[in-house]
Motif scaffolding. Structure first.
Motif, PDB file in Angstrom:
ATOM      1  N   ARG A  93       0.813  -1.221   0.000  1.00  0.00           N
ATOM      2  CA  ARG A  93       0.000   0.000   0.000  1.00  0.00           C
ATOM      3  C   ARG A  93       0.843   1.266   0.000  1.00  0.00           C
ATOM      4  N   TRP A  94       1.998   1.223   0.662  1.00  0.00           N
ATOM      5  CA  TRP A  94       2.775   2.431   0.893  1.00  0.00           C
ATOM      6  C   TRP A  94       4.172   2.347   0.277  1.00  0.00           C
ATOM      7  N   VAL A  95       4.623   3.464  -0.307  1.00  0.00           N
ATOM      8  CA  VAL A  95       6.012   3.638  -0.714  1.00  0.00           C
ATOM      9  C   VAL A  95       6.583   4.757   0.142  1.00  0.00           C
ATOM     10  N   VAL A  96       7.722   4.500   0.781  1.00  0.00           N
ATOM     11  CA  VAL A  96       8.329   5.458   1.699  1.00  0.00           C
ATOM     12  C   VAL A  96       9.698   5.859   1.174  1.00  0.00           C
ATOM     13  N   THR A  97       9.979   7.165   1.194  1.00  0.00           N
ATOM     14  CA  THR A  97      11.293   7.664   0.804  1.00  0.00           C
ATOM     15  C   THR A  97      11.803   8.600   1.900  1.00  0.00           C
ATOM     16  N   GLY A  98      13.095   8.527   2.167  1.00  0.00           N
ATOM     17  CA  GLY A  98      13.669   9.339   3.217  1.00  0.00           C
ATOM     18  C   GLY A  98      14.958   9.998   2.790  1.00  0.00           C
ATOM     19  N   GLY A  99      15.086  11.281   3.116  1.00  0.00           N
ATOM     20  CA  GLY A  99      16.292  12.054   2.844  1.00  0.00           C
ATOM     21  C   GLY A  99      16.160  13.358   3.590  1.00  0.00           C
ATOM     22  N   GLY A 100      16.125  14.478   2.839  1.00  0.00           N
ATOM     23  CA  GLY A 100      15.835  15.752   3.470  1.00  0.00           C
ATOM     24  C   GLY A 100      14.439  15.786   4.047  1.00  0.00           C
ATOM     25  N   LYS A 101      13.540  14.998   3.446  1.00  0.00           N
ATOM     26  CA  LYS A 101      12.178  14.828   3.940  1.00  0.00           C
ATOM     27  C   LYS A 101      11.855  13.340   4.030  1.00  0.00           C
ATOM     28  N   LEU A 102      10.936  13.007   4.925  1.00  0.00           N
ATOM     29  CA  LEU A 102      10.410  11.650   4.991  1.00  0.00           C
ATOM     30  C   LEU A 102       9.004  11.694   4.403  1.00  0.00           C
ATOM     31  N   LYS A 103       8.836  11.050   3.233  1.00  0.00           N
ATOM     32  CA  LYS A 103       7.563  11.126   2.521  1.00  0.00           C
ATOM     33  C   LYS A 103       6.963   9.741   2.343  1.00  0.00           C
ATOM     34  N   VAL A 104       5.629   9.694   2.426  1.00  0.00           N
ATOM     35  CA  VAL A 104       4.887   8.448   2.278  1.00  0.00           C
ATOM     36  C   VAL A 104       3.870   8.615   1.158  1.00  0.00           C
ATOM     37  N   SER A 105       3.927   7.729   0.166  1.00  0.00           N
ATOM     38  CA  SER A 105       2.998   7.756  -0.966  1.00  0.00           C
ATOM     39  C   SER A 105       2.073   6.560  -0.897  1.00  0.00           C
ATOM     40  N   GLU A 106       0.785   6.795  -1.093  1.00  0.00           N
ATOM     41  CA  GLU A 106      -0.167   5.696  -1.174  1.00  0.00           C
ATOM     42  C   GLU A 106      -0.250   5.251  -2.624  1.00  0.00           C
ATOM     43  N   VAL A 107       0.074   3.994  -2.885  1.00  0.00           N
ATOM     44  CA  VAL A 107       0.224   3.503  -4.253  1.00  0.00           C
ATOM     45  C   VAL A 107      -1.072   3.623  -5.037  1.00  0.00           C
ATOM     46  N   GLU A 108      -2.196   3.245  -4.449  1.00  0.00           N
ATOM     47  CA  GLU A 108      -3.463   3.195  -5.179  1.00  0.00           C
ATOM     48  C   GLU A 108      -3.977   4.580  -5.547  1.00  0.00           C
ATOM     49  N   THR A 109      -3.858   5.535  -4.624  1.00  0.00           N
ATOM     50  CA  THR A 109      -4.421   6.870  -4.860  1.00  0.00           C
ATOM     51  C   THR A 109      -3.402   7.885  -5.356  1.00  0.00           C
ATOM     52  N   GLY A 110      -2.113   7.609  -5.147  1.00  0.00           N
ATOM     53  CA  GLY A 110      -1.082   8.564  -5.505  1.00  0.00           C
ATOM     54  C   GLY A 110      -0.904   9.687  -4.502  1.00  0.00           C
ATOM     55  N   MET A 111      -1.655   9.652  -3.409  1.00  0.00           N
ATOM     56  CA  MET A 111      -1.550  10.690  -2.383  1.00  0.00           C
ATOM     57  C   MET A 111      -0.195  10.627  -1.702  1.00  0.00           C
ATOM     58  N   VAL A 112       0.445  11.807  -1.541  1.00  0.00           N
ATOM     59  CA  VAL A 112       1.763  11.900  -0.922  1.00  0.00           C
ATOM     60  C   VAL A 112       1.665  12.769   0.323  1.00  0.00           C
ATOM     61  N   ARG A 113       2.212  12.268   1.431  1.00  0.00           N
ATOM     62  CA  ARG A 113       2.245  13.033   2.671  1.00  0.00           C
ATOM     63  C   ARG A 113       3.678  13.128   3.173  1.00  0.00           C
TER      64      ARG A 113
END
Length: 282
Positions: A93-113
């Motif tokens: 369900r989730w793709v997480v990336t971390g660097g200068g920011k920690l961001k979480v993307s919901e795969v199905e909806t494309g929503m990024v927080r």
């Protein structure tokens, strides 16, 4: 478990493995003038095995269709800052990336927080049930968020001497968190109480991942108990004391940088500067 693991479980053979697919697309990165770097530094599978994400110093995060062998270009993310960590939750369900920011993307909806800004994120881990996200920074702190709500549920967990955190890992039941800092220090925390259970310092820096074994009773890590050993041995450590359990995994002749543990905790793979990958059987 580790006492019978002094030798690789699969004998070395003079054979060449041929890749079934090569994924290309990341661009070279230039630093300090004309120095070119072509490194793809992080990869993570989606749980269905049909897709993968990757990050490179070209400041992009790319998603790949493994059936077609092509990049899914509409899913490409261009990052403002260096991204050090990528991960996919086990439920996909989730793709997480971390660097200068920690961001979480919901795969199905494309929503990024955005869960966290500043204090560059160095590493992440997602709990087995895909409910919790742990992230740690270059300044020696770790936090835990709820992936559904984005709320901070625990932290900061402060590591020794505020040095960067190189790796962290939830136990399978998410009740404990193992944290490995750049200051040669391994710690185990109780998540809910935010209580430090045990800490132990190595005699040299450690940069490889850490893993919990079955039933949350032990941790596998590269560790250094002797001043003449440059991080070439892997230990199974009792999670309550961080004392070694049995003999170390010995065989590498140079620093170990990478570890991977199979999902059934039966096989351990290690990668080293001695240009070998070894498989070990518990």
């Amino acid at each position: 478990m580790a006492s019978s693991s002094k030798r690789p479980s699969i004998a070395a053979k003079k054979s060449i493995l041929t890749p079934v697919m090569t994924l290309q697309g990341h661009e070279p990165y230039f630093w300090s003038g004309n120095h070119e770097r072509k490194a793809v530094l992080r990869i993570s599978y989606f749980p269905d095995g049909k897709q993968m994400i990757s990050r490179s110093d070209d400041n992009t995060i790319r998603r790949w269709d493994l059936r077609e062998g092509k990049e899914i270009k509409e899913a490409r993310e261009v990052c403002e800052n260096c991204t050090r960590a990528v991960g996919v939750s086990r439920d996909g369900r989730w793709v997480v990336t971390g660097g200068g920011k920690l961001k979480v993307s919901e795969v199905e909806t494309g929503m990024v927080r955005t869960f966290h800004e500043g204090n560059g994120i160095t590493c992440i881990d997602i709990s087995m049930d895909s409910m919790l996200l742990a992230g740690a920074s270059i300044f020696g702190s770790a936090w835990i968020w709820n992936l559904d709500t984005g709320k901070l549920v625990a932290g900061p967990f402060k590591c020794t001497r505020d040095h960067p955190v190189n790796a962290l890992r939830f136990s399978a039941d998410s009740r404990k968190l193992a944290v490995l800092s750049d200051w040669k220090c391994l710690q185990v925390w109780v998540v809910q109480a935010q209580k430090l259970v045990v800490t132990r310092e190595s005699l040299s820096g450690i940069y490889s991942p850490i893993f919990w074994t079955t039933k949350h009773k032990s941790i596998v890590s590269v560790f250094n108990f002797a001043s003449d050993d440059p991080a070439t041995r892997i230990y199974e450590l009792d999670a309550s004391t961080l004392e070694p359990v049995g003999d170390p995994f010995k065989g590498h002749t140079d620093i170990i940088w990478g570890l991977a543990l199979s999902s059934d905790c039966v096989l351990l793979a290690s990668a080293s500067d001695d240009k070998t990958i070894k498989l070990w059987s518990f």
